[in-house]
Design a protein around this motif. Sequence first.
Motif, PDB file in Angstrom:
ATOM      1  N   ALA A 199      -8.241 -18.658 -75.001  1.00  0.00           N
ATOM      2  CA  ALA A 199      -7.047 -19.245 -74.386  1.00  0.00           C
ATOM      3  C   ALA A 199      -6.618 -20.521 -75.105  1.00  0.00           C
ATOM      4  N   GLN A 203      -3.182 -21.091 -77.266  1.00  0.00           N
ATOM      5  CA  GLN A 203      -2.224 -22.128 -76.868  1.00  0.00           C
ATOM      6  C   GLN A 203      -1.933 -23.126 -77.984  1.00  0.00           C
ATOM      7  N   PHE A 204      -2.959 -23.495 -78.769  1.00  0.00           N
ATOM      8  CA  PHE A 204      -2.786 -24.629 -79.673  1.00  0.00           C
ATOM      9  C   PHE A 204      -2.982 -24.320 -81.161  1.00  0.00           C
ATOM     10  N   PRO A 283      -2.415 -17.377 -63.591  1.00  0.00           N
ATOM     11  CA  PRO A 283      -1.147 -18.093 -63.786  1.00  0.00           C
ATOM     12  C   PRO A 283      -0.259 -18.079 -62.550  1.00  0.00           C
ATOM     13  N   THR A 288       1.657 -21.660 -63.204  1.00  0.00           N
ATOM     14  CA  THR A 288       1.845 -22.083 -64.580  1.00  0.00           C
ATOM     15  C   THR A 288       1.989 -20.861 -65.477  1.00  0.00           C
ATOM     16  N   SER A 290       1.068 -21.176 -68.655  1.00  0.00           N
ATOM     17  CA  SER A 290       0.133 -21.467 -69.746  1.00  0.00           C
ATOM     18  C   SER A 290      -0.985 -20.439 -69.802  1.00  0.00           C
ATOM     19  N   SER A 291      -1.347 -20.061 -71.012  1.00  0.00           N
ATOM     20  CA  SER A 291      -2.464 -19.129 -71.188  1.00  0.00           C
ATOM     21  C   SER A 291      -3.799 -19.777 -70.826  1.00  0.00           C
ATOM     22  N   LEU A 292      -3.809 -21.116 -70.691  1.00  0.00           N
ATOM     23  CA  LEU A 292      -5.047 -21.800 -70.336  1.00  0.00           C
ATOM     24  C   LEU A 292      -5.502 -21.469 -68.924  1.00  0.00           C
ATOM     25  N   ALA A 293      -4.571 -21.052 -68.066  1.00  0.00           N
ATOM     26  CA  ALA A 293      -4.939 -20.750 -66.680  1.00  0.00           C
ATOM     27  C   ALA A 293      -5.998 -19.655 -66.624  1.00  0.00           C
TER      28      ALA A 293
END
Length: 445
Positions: A199, A203-204, A283, A288, A290-293
């Motif tokens: 994730a 994202q980054f 998510p 959110t 964001s794929s971080l969820a």
Amino acid sequence: MNNATSTASSPDPSAAASPTTSPTTSPTTSPTTSPASTAAASAGPSARRQASGPAFALTAGVIGLCLAASAVPSPLYRLYAVRWHLPTSTVTLIYATYCLGVLASLLVFGRVSDTWGRRPVVMTGLSGLLVAMGLFGFASGAAWLFAARAVQGLATGIAISASGAALLELRQGRDPATASLANVVASALGVGAGGLLGAVLLQFAPAPLVTPFVVLAVLVAVLLLGMTTVPETVPRVSRSGLRIATPGVPRQIRAPFVVAGLAITCAWSIIGIYLGLAGTLAPALLHTASSLAAGLAILALGGASAVPPLVARALPPAVQIVWGTLALIGGIASMAWSLSADSAVLFVAASVVIGIGVGFAMFGALRTVGAAAPPDGRARVMAAFYIVAYAAISLPAVAAGFVAQRLGAEATFQIFGAGIVAVSVGTLLPALARHRAQHRAQHRA
């Protein structure tokens, strides 16, 4: 574990994973000789005990990295689907390919390390995992993903059964429970770290469909190099070259194996369902995009799974299974409630409780199998154990992937969660009976 359930992921015990995965464990040539192994062999048991610390950590690392590698693709499936216009059914089949690869390798090669040696088999599995990372990195369509997941599944099955058996032998005579503890902690942290790593890089990182596999390839290469220093645990006189035999469970240990099999079925099946649906549920509940969820949700479950083996190792294995199934029942019920109430706080809390249940159940199951497995058939028994684990983590997740297309992620979790609760309730009875029988036997002694 990868995901297919929602266009996002599917469990893979490999990741235990999101089309998941990734309990358990779900576990050949004359070994390569290195100075370290030669010294250990010639110096005898004393040298082997001294060398077992780093060797033990490296062997546990193999299990953790295999499961992390299986979980990393889970957050990426949504991007694959968007870029290559893949339907959810195709993602589900890609996950199923991984599971079939694991099961096939366990069925065919489950006993190879008993006769060829643990180290060469583990190194063969890691080499296959390195090839799989290359296929992922160069993937340009669904066909590449099918090939990568098939190779990854085969490599994972080969590596984990041999590693699970080696862990038991590296600690034999000192602290047998430590082998099961290391297996569970490595598996849990591997799943959690793999899901989060995928994730975060999605994202980054630049080239999010390439960078995760470059990172994994480097880690696999480092571990492969480290394994050359690990002493062989199968005595030379017991090795007879490459000999393939199907996994099996000796008649005298079938009763404990059934209890352990039920426990790992409960634990890994919920991992598969959770990881398969996390990409959609997390998510939405955390509000959110964001794929971080999804990565954080997987980390919450995986991290919590590592806690029970560390704080409750003194409990008898059957008691650990009982506590695990009770926590799974409560966690799944709470998760279903959180979905109906649209509660992010309850969702996170339920994820942690489910993780605790997974940790208890898996630790108890591995300790039960590890104590019962005969020395001359450990890899064969561990392979059988991991076949049960991977069937549990994969078959429900694949089915959930197709059901989710019609009913949605929320209804799918509630349906399959209810089934897992039923199996968990059924697991309580034989676990309690086993604990009482062992308790009576101890008092008679």
